[in-house]
Motif scaffolding. Structure first.
Motif, PDB file in Angstrom:
ATOM      1  N   PHE A 739      -0.034 -13.342  14.497  1.00 29.34           N
ATOM      2  CA  PHE A 739       1.218 -13.217  13.511  1.00 29.34           C
ATOM      3  C   PHE A 739       0.457 -12.910  12.252  1.00 29.34           C
ATOM      4  CE2 PHE A 739       2.995 -15.166   9.773  1.00 29.34           C
ATOM      5  CZ  PHE A 739       4.277 -14.556   9.798  1.00 29.34           C
ATOM      6  N   LEU A 740      -0.727 -13.211  11.895  1.00 28.02           N
ATOM      7  CA  LEU A 740      -1.463 -12.903  10.533  1.00 28.02           C
ATOM      8  C   LEU A 740      -1.927 -11.616  10.529  1.00 28.02           C
ATOM      9  CD1 LEU A 740      -3.596 -16.112   9.982  1.00 28.02           C
ATOM     10  CD2 LEU A 740      -1.235 -15.542   8.860  1.00 28.02           C
ATOM     11  N   ASP A 741      -2.518 -11.091  11.915  1.00 29.02           N
ATOM     12  CA  ASP A 741      -2.728  -9.748  12.027  1.00 29.02           C
ATOM     13  C   ASP A 741      -1.917  -8.775  12.014  1.00 29.02           C
ATOM     14  OD1 ASP A 741      -5.505 -10.698  12.134  1.00 29.02           O
ATOM     15  OD2 ASP A 741      -5.530 -10.679  14.381  1.00 29.02           O
ATOM     16  N   ALA A 742      -0.789  -9.127  12.586  1.00 37.13           N
ATOM     17  CA  ALA A 742       0.522  -8.067  12.610  1.00 37.13           C
ATOM     18  C   ALA A 742       1.093  -7.688  11.297  1.00 37.13           C
ATOM     19  CB  ALA A 742       1.645  -8.654  13.388  1.00 37.13           C
ATOM     20  N   VAL A 743       1.026  -8.659  10.383  1.00 33.51           N
ATOM     21  CA  VAL A 743       1.453  -8.522   9.307  1.00 33.51           C
ATOM     22  C   VAL A 743       0.447  -8.162   8.055  1.00 33.51           C
ATOM     23  CG1 VAL A 743       2.337  -9.806   6.886  1.00 33.51           C
ATOM     24  CG2 VAL A 743       2.964 -10.443   9.227  1.00 33.51           C
ATOM     25  N   SER A 744      -0.665  -8.375   7.938  1.00 33.37           N
ATOM     26  CA  SER A 744      -1.896  -7.808   7.412  1.00 33.37           C
ATOM     27  C   SER A 744      -2.202  -6.292   7.658  1.00 33.37           C
ATOM     28  CB  SER A 744      -3.165  -8.535   7.399  1.00 33.37           C
ATOM     29  OG  SER A 744      -3.272  -8.770   8.618  1.00 33.37           O
ATOM     30  N   ALA A 745      -1.891  -5.824   9.068  1.00 34.36           N
ATOM     31  CA  ALA A 745      -1.901  -4.629   9.442  1.00 34.36           C
ATOM     32  C   ALA A 745      -1.184  -3.589   8.678  1.00 34.36           C
ATOM     33  CB  ALA A 745      -1.919  -4.470  10.907  1.00 34.36           C
ATOM     34  N   ARG A 746       0.046  -3.889   8.233  1.00 35.55           N
ATOM     35  CA  ARG A 746       0.902  -3.142   7.348  1.00 35.55           C
ATOM     36  C   ARG A 746       0.592  -3.342   6.060  1.00 35.55           C
ATOM     37  NH1 ARG A 746       5.551  -2.219  10.571  1.00 35.55           N
ATOM     38  NH2 ARG A 746       5.326  -2.588  12.788  1.00 35.55           N
ATOM     39  N   PHE A 747      -0.303  -3.840   5.696  1.00 29.17           N
ATOM     40  CA  PHE A 747      -0.904  -3.872   4.118  1.00 29.17           C
ATOM     41  C   PHE A 747      -1.007  -2.352   3.702  1.00 29.17           C
ATOM     42  CE2 PHE A 747      -2.669  -8.446   3.694  1.00 29.17           C
ATOM     43  CZ  PHE A 747      -1.316  -8.864   3.840  1.00 29.17           C
ATOM     44  N   PRO A 748      -1.654  -1.611   4.190  1.00 24.27           N
ATOM     45  CA  PRO A 748      -1.933  -0.270   3.539  1.00 24.27           C
ATOM     46  C   PRO A 748      -0.707   0.484   3.372  1.00 24.27           C
ATOM     47  CG  PRO A 748      -3.303  -0.700   5.195  1.00 24.27           C
ATOM     48  CD  PRO A 748      -2.583  -1.813   5.338  1.00 24.27           C
ATOM     49  N   GLU A 749       0.325   0.386   4.337  1.00 19.71           N
ATOM     50  CA  GLU A 749       1.467   1.306   4.330  1.00 19.71           C
ATOM     51  C   GLU A 749       2.492   0.773   3.070  1.00 19.71           C
ATOM     52  OE1 GLU A 749       4.642   0.215   7.605  1.00 19.71           O
ATOM     53  OE2 GLU A 749       2.539   0.186   8.373  1.00 19.71           O
ATOM     54  N   VAL A 750       2.359  -0.507   2.829  1.00 20.62           N
ATOM     55  CA  VAL A 750       3.378  -1.060   1.901  1.00 20.62           C
ATOM     56  C   VAL A 750       2.840  -1.201   0.564  1.00 20.62           C
ATOM     57  CG1 VAL A 750       4.863  -2.045   3.646  1.00 20.62           C
ATOM     58  CG2 VAL A 750       3.065  -3.241   2.483  1.00 20.62           C
ATOM     59  N   ALA A 751       1.500  -0.914   0.339  1.00 24.86           N
ATOM     60  CA  ALA A 751       0.849  -1.392  -1.003  1.00 24.86           C
ATOM     61  C   ALA A 751       1.557  -0.703  -2.293  1.00 24.86           C
ATOM     62  CB  ALA A 751      -0.723  -0.999  -0.802  1.00 24.86           C
ATOM     63  N   ASP A 752       1.934   0.335  -2.166  1.00 25.80           N
ATOM     64  CA  ASP A 752       2.338   0.937  -3.455  1.00 25.80           C
ATOM     65  C   ASP A 752       3.769   0.601  -3.550  1.00 25.80           C
ATOM     66  OD1 ASP A 752       0.246   2.563  -3.412  1.00 25.80           O
ATOM     67  OD2 ASP A 752       0.958   4.431  -2.559  1.00 25.80           O
ATOM     68  N   ALA A 753       4.608   0.344  -2.700  1.00 24.31           N
ATOM     69  CA  ALA A 753       5.928   0.025  -2.992  1.00 24.31           C
ATOM     70  C   ALA A 753       5.788  -1.533  -3.442  1.00 24.31           C
ATOM     71  CB  ALA A 753       6.863   0.192  -1.521  1.00 24.31           C
ATOM     72  N   ALA A 754       4.781  -2.350  -2.706  1.00 26.39           N
ATOM     73  CA  ALA A 754       4.720  -3.723  -3.372  1.00 26.39           C
ATOM     74  C   ALA A 754       4.360  -3.884  -4.848  1.00 26.39           C
ATOM     75  CB  ALA A 754       3.816  -4.463  -2.268  1.00 26.39           C
ATOM     76  N   CYS A 755       3.352  -3.013  -5.131  1.00 27.95           N
ATOM     77  CA  CYS A 755       3.046  -3.152  -6.396  1.00 27.95           C
ATOM     78  C   CYS A 755       4.018  -2.633  -7.540  1.00 27.95           C
ATOM     79  CB  CYS A 755       1.641  -2.379  -6.472  1.00 27.95           C
ATOM     80  SG  CYS A 755       0.408  -2.794  -5.732  1.00 27.95           S
ATOM     81  N   ALA A 756       4.801  -1.486  -7.087  1.00 28.10           N
ATOM     82  CA  ALA A 756       5.748  -1.079  -8.015  1.00 28.10           C
ATOM     83  C   ALA A 756       6.998  -2.252  -8.196  1.00 28.10           C
ATOM     84  CB  ALA A 756       6.313   0.173  -7.508  1.00 28.10           C
ATOM     85  N   GLN A 757       7.253  -2.924  -6.881  1.00 27.41           N
ATOM     86  CA  GLN A 757       8.199  -4.066  -6.970  1.00 27.41           C
ATOM     87  C   GLN A 757       7.706  -5.234  -7.720  1.00 27.41           C
ATOM     88  OE1 GLN A 757       9.570  -5.142  -3.183  1.00 27.41           O
ATOM     89  NE2 GLN A 757      10.977  -6.687  -4.014  1.00 27.41           N
TER      90      GLN A 757
END
Length: 866
Positions: A739-757
């Motif tokens: 579960f942890l690996d599946a979520v953290s694998a998506r960090f690069p693709e959502v990083a900009d959107a997360a920081c902006a939000q």
């Protein structure tokens, strides 16, 4: 000459000097004339005391001691001599045998040095003073309130808990004995814990009324103890009717006129005097002086010290307490006496070669060490020495010879106080013509705020040619922790050891599981608390496992973005290097993901722990003690998975408040950071949408194979962490790391959107509306449940109901989609109806059967096998 004789000579010389000044103008006449306040009693009173106006809504006037060394600079021999002389009188009162068993207790902040001096005069008495500075990891041995003070809470933090536990006399020392309330509060608290037969109250002046004196005698009879009083002078203060209102009006008038009037003559006639920030002489100066201009060197010293400031390395003896916050023994006293000559010599060497008048300025509760350094310098160097300390007390300054506080330097607090930032003051130092000021602080006070452009050192530099700084190491008791180190994987949990430390005890070998029906019956009947047993671990069917993996695939990026948002918010608002503390167990996967985000995005290696919190029982206090011993509580950020109706949010806030009172450890922030806040219960969250978080679909097999926590008296003692089990036998079905690996694998693709939000959220009002709580109350009444604890809102809480409790029905928001697939499957397997409801603030709500019967488990009255 013996110490007692030297002290007596210093007292006599000091009183003669004070009297000479007082013969000219009494430093209480300004207030007396305007408020009608009178000092009545011993002839020595007006020599010992002046008057000023408090900026305090509880009391109008302030008795300003000329011999205490707090507000009025004075010869250190005079200050020390008065304390030693009082201690000698106590020794004569008690006799040698009783004096040898006595313990001295002084009051923060004004009497810490006086009490220490009394202990010196008494002989071999250990000394402790109260403090307003909580110290992490040190439990309180008592506390009390000072009702008239602007800062009321006193803590007693002895390193040796037995210090106050003896049956010898307790000597309580304060600068003035005005009503007796503070002493009564202290004795009442301590006598209940450590009863003894005799108390001695010591003060420079006894200013009680006849009624107050009678209260002390009555109290002594009530507790069956003898209470004696020793004072240098006695009398009373006569206050006319309405003095508080008149004083407040005078203060307001003074401040209003002072803000626009500029500098007025120092002895105005038929005119209200204007406030001056440091341009007048102090009443006890032997030579009048004017404000000095500091050197113009714009560069700080290489060690970061503020401009115009020279650091002095005192070579303070290693391990010697800087004061008596945690106790000061005869052995400590011997070490200090031996080291004083060399330390004073280092101060003398650092002084400008032409210095003739030198001021030693102590720091709030740190009064004794600066006093002894000043006295040693006075005895050994060819300079005139004066001594006083900074203070928290807000007092008005009036440049008039008949007023006790002639000048005031205001500056920001520089020791990061537990009660928050605020102004601090140095009185009668500015404009006194000192050739150098030596500031003595403990290392807790040697902060950037001390060296800031508006800090104490800079303020002093405008009024003396040279500022010197001596820093004494802040003493902290080295008490070995009785608590074990955190449990870590793989010995406890399937998580990697660096991912999380569990502040729990391992109960894996104890049988704690009970059938769901039996647990529910016991919980609802009041026969047992839910944390006293564990449900049988739900083992998912193949169909349900497939649903979990499908849900994880669909929501991994959504969860990753929420993780990024909440982590960025924490780093921006709470601490640049937070200590993540998950509420076990639902918070643990989220805490690990936040830790991974901080590492991925910022290269931070954040500490992360999991602790137990139990509804109705609070958070594990021993876990908090461990955290306080190893980290700054202000850096701790509590983490949970999601909010339902906010019960745990409230539980944590109440538990931390009670913990601060019981242990004296403050700084823990009760605000929880959560991945999802559908109930609008917190300010720090990743999202407020109510969607499926796959870690809610399962129990231990998505939480490191750890059970929910257990709190049962026969298993968890007062010095133990709460318990939990490690289900090693379920390793074959464990998906925790997946579960942890599946979520953290998506960090690069959502990083900009997360920081902006996160940036957008930081600029918005995120105040909790508690709309979820309101919905729960409404549902509880509409469905005739009449117990909000049986209403579990949100996808995560509804899933828990289906897996661990006896469900009655599920309310689903009309049109809810795939987020409810796993709930519908569980409901079908357990024979639980799902009702679609309009205008539901959550995606779904799970209802526990309100009147439990075995028929609640399924349509046929039996538990459904899944």
């Amino acid at each position: 000459m013996e110490k007692a004789e030297q002290a007596e000579q210093a007292v006599n010389e000091g009183e003669h000097q004070v009297s000479d000044e007082a013969d000219h103008v009494w430093s209480g006449s300004w207030v007396a004339e305007r408020l009608g306040v009178e000092l009545v009693g011993d002839d020595r009173l007006t020599g010992l005391l002046g008057l000023a106006l408090r900026r305090n809504p509880k009391r109008a006037h302030l008795l300003v001691s000329n011999v205490l060394g707090k507000h009025v600079p004075q010869s250190p021999s005079v200050v020390y001599g008065h304390g030693v002389e009082l201690g000698r009188r106590v020794r004569e009162l008690l006799g040698a045998e009783e004096a040898g068993r006595a313990v001295v207790l002084g009051y923060a902040e004004t009497a810490t040095g006086l009490g220490h001096s009394v202990a010196d005069g008494l002989g071999l008495a250990p000394y402790l003073h109260s403090t307003r500075r909580p110290v992490a990891g040190v439990a309180t041995a008592g506390g009390f309130e000072e009702s008239h003070s602007h800062a009321t809470s006193h803590l007693l933090l002895p390193e040796d808990p037995a210090l106050l536990g003896g049956d010898g006399p307790l000597v309580l020392v304060d600068d003035e004995f005005s009503t007796g309330n503070t002493v009564l509060n202290t004795v009442r608290d301590l006598h209940a814990r450590y009863p003894r037969r005799r108390y001695v109250v010591v003060a420079l002046v006894d200013m009680r009324s006849a009624a107050d004196a009678g209260r002390l005698e009555e109290f002594a009879r009530e507790i069956g103890a003898r209470v004696d009083l020793v004072a240098a002078a006695s009398g009373t203060v006569r206050l006319p009717e309405g003095v508080l209102e008149k004083g407040q009006e005078l203060v307001a008038r003074y401040e209003a006129e002072g803000s626009s009037a500029g500098a007025a003559p120092s002895r105005p006639v038929a005119q209200f005097p204007a406030p001056l920030e440091g341009v007048a002489d102090t009443p006890l100066s032997r030579t009048r002086g004017t404000a000095r201009t500091a050197p113009t060197d714009p560069h700080p010293d290489d060690d970061g010290t503020a401009p115009h400031t020279t650091r002095i390395d005192l070579h303070w003896p290693a391990g010697l307490p800087d004061g008596a916050r945690h106790g000061f023994t005869p052995a400590h006293r011997a070490r200090l006496e031996a080291a004083l000559p060399a330390m004073a010599a280092r101060i003398a060497e650092a002084l400008p070669h032409n210095a003739r008048r030198v001021h030693i300025l102590g720091f709030e509760e740190l009064m004794y060490a600066p006093l002894r350094l000043a006295r040693e310098l006075e005895r050994s160097a060819d300079v005139e020495v004066r001594y006083s300390t900074t203070t928290r007390s807000p007092v008005l300054a009036v440049d008039d010879p008949g007023y006790a506080i002639r000048t005031r330097l205001a500056f920001p607090a520089h020791d990061d106080p537990a009660d928050g930032p605020g102004e601090r003051y140095a009185y009668n130092v500015a404009g006194a013509g000192f050739d150098a000021v030596v500031v003595v602080v403990d290392s807790a006070g040697d902060t950037p705020a001390l060296h800031a452009p508006d800090g104490l050192l800079a303020r002093l530099a405008a009024h003396t040619p040279r500022v010197l700084l001596a820093v004494i190491p802040s003493y902290a008791p080295e008490r070995p922790s009785m608590l074990p180190e955190p449990l870590r994987g793989p010995a406890f949990s399937s998580y990697a050891p660096e991912e999380v430390g569990w502040l729990l005890q391992d109960l894996s070998d104890v049988t704690l599981e009970a059938p769901t029906e039996e647990r529910e019956e016991a919980i609802q009947s009041g026969g047992a608390h839910y944390a006293e047993s564990l449900p049988v671990e739900y083992q998912p069917s193949e169909q349900y496992q497939e649903l979990f993996h499908a849900a994880l695939e669909d929501s991994a990026a959504r969860i990753a973005q929420a993780v990024g948002v909440v982590t960025e918010t924490v780093l921006a608002e709470r601490s640049p290097r937070p200590v993540l503390v998950s509420l076990a167990r639902a918070g643990t996967p989220v805490g690990i993901l936040m830790r991974r985000w901080a590492q991925h995005r910022h290269g931070l290696d954040l500490p992360h722990y999991a602790v137990s919190i139990v509804r109705g029982r609070g958070i594990d206090a021993n876990a908090l003690r461990w955290l306080a011993e190893h980290h700054d509580p202000r850096d701790v950020v509590f983490v949970d998975g999601w909010t339902g109706k906010g019960a745990i949010t409230r539980e944590l806030a109440q538990a931390l408040e009670e913990f601060a009172k019981s242990d004296g450890i403050t700084g823990f922030d009760p605000e929880i950071a959560v991945l999802a806040d559908p109930g609008s219960c917190v300010r720090t969250y990743g999202t407020r949408e109510d969607f499926l978080i796959p870690s809610a679909c399962l129990n231990s097999t998505v939480s490191g194979l750890i059970s929910r926590t257990v709190l049962r008296a026969d298993l968890v003692g007062p010095d133990d962490f709460h318990g939990a089990k490690f289900y090693r036998e379920l390793a074959a079905t464990d998906v925790s790391v997946a579960f942890l690996d599946a979520v953290s694998a998506r960090f690069p693709e959502v990083a900009d959107a997360a920081c902006a939000q996160a940036k957008e959220l930081l600029a918005t009002d995120r105040s909790p509306t508690w709309e979820g709580w309101a919905a729960v109350e409404r549902i509880s009444e509409e469905y005739a449940i009449h117990d909000v604890n049986l209403v579990k809102p949100g996808v995560g809480e509804t899933t828990r109901v289906m897996l661990r409790r006896v469900p009655w029905k599920v309310l689903a928001r009309a049109g809810a989609g795939s987020d409810l697939d796993h709930v519908r499957l569980l409901a079908e397997q357990r024979g639980v109806p799902v009702e679609e409801v309009d205008e539901l603030p959550y995606t779904c709500v799970g209802l526990i059967h309100p009147q439990y019967t075995r028929g609640a488990t399924g349509a046929d009255g039996k538990a459904v096998s899944v």
